[in-house]
Motif scaffolding. Structure first.
Motif, PDB file in Angstrom:
ATOM      1  N   ARG A 124      -0.540   2.403   5.983  1.00 20.35           N
ATOM      2  CA  ARG A 124      -0.343   0.968   5.789  1.00 20.35           C
ATOM      3  C   ARG A 124       0.680   0.665   4.708  1.00 20.35           C
ATOM      4  N   ASP A 143      -7.789  -4.648  -0.620  1.00 18.85           N
ATOM      5  CA  ASP A 143      -6.534  -4.377  -1.315  1.00 18.85           C
ATOM      6  C   ASP A 143      -6.308  -5.333  -2.480  1.00 18.85           C
ATOM      7  N   LYS A 167      -5.830  -5.745   3.664  1.00 20.03           N
ATOM      8  CA  LYS A 167      -7.254  -6.016   3.762  1.00 20.03           C
ATOM      9  C   LYS A 167      -7.735  -6.667   2.479  1.00 20.03           C
ATOM     10  N   MET A 196       3.524  -3.129   1.679  1.00 20.30           N
ATOM     11  CA  MET A 196       2.118  -3.154   2.031  1.00 20.30           C
ATOM     12  C   MET A 196       1.940  -3.935   3.327  1.00 20.30           C
ATOM     13  N   ASN A 197       1.452  -3.261   4.331  1.00 22.58           N
ATOM     14  CA  ASN A 197       1.208  -3.872   5.629  1.00 22.58           C
ATOM     15  C   ASN A 197      -0.269  -3.817   5.971  1.00 22.58           C
ATOM     16  N   SER A 198      -0.641  -4.613   6.947  1.00 19.81           N
ATOM     17  CA  SER A 198      -2.032  -4.647   7.415  1.00 19.81           C
ATOM     18  C   SER A 198      -3.001  -4.772   6.249  1.00 19.81           C
ATOM     19  N   SER A 226       1.480  -8.929   5.230  1.00 16.61           N
ATOM     20  CA  SER A 226       2.287  -7.952   4.518  1.00 16.61           C
ATOM     21  C   SER A 226       2.816  -8.526   3.217  1.00 16.61           C
ATOM     22  N   VAL A 244      -4.916   3.773   1.754  1.00 11.22           N
ATOM     23  CA  VAL A 244      -3.706   3.029   2.096  1.00 11.22           C
ATOM     24  C   VAL A 244      -2.771   3.793   3.015  1.00 11.22           C
TER      25      VAL A 244
END
Length: 114
Positions: free
Chosen positions: A66, A89, A86, A82-84, A17, A63
């Motif tokens: 997330r 991103d 990738k 911003m989580n999870s 994150s 997004v």
């Protein structure tokens, strides 16, 4: 004089994150639609999320679920949680204020990699 300054970018592992912040000066973010865009190498700048003066939010499909955009009126900032994360991103993230003629920050780099 309106200025937007992004901060909070950095290197994070996939699944991690990060929280970005856009500090505005010269204008109140609560009065206009604000948002985050991003631009990855070799790609065009794309919309990530927006928040209107009324608090309505909009997210890119990539997004949704997330990322969360929010506004702190006391601090006059627009944040992006911003989580999870990738690898997709990975990009330079830009803050924008939709006050004519339109304003942009300098961008902050987000790199998602192991």
């Amino acid at each position: 004089q309106v200025q937007l300054v992004e901060s909070g970018g950095g290197l994070v592992q996939p699944g991690g994150s990060l929280r970005l912040s856009c500090a505005a000066s010269g204008s109140l973010v609560s009065l206009y639609t604000t948002g985050w865009y991003r631009q990855a190498p070799g790609k065009q700048r794309e919309l990530v999320a927006t928040i209107t003066s009324g608090g309505s939010t909009n997210y890119a499909d990539s997004v949704k679920g997330r990322f969360t955009i929010s506004r702190d009126n006391a601090k006059n900032t627009v944040d992006l949680q911003m989580n999870s994360l990738k690898s997709d991103d990975t990009a330079v993230y830009y803050c924008t204020l939709r006050r004519p003629p339109g304003y942009w920050g300098q961008g902050t780099q987000v790199t998602v990699s192991s």
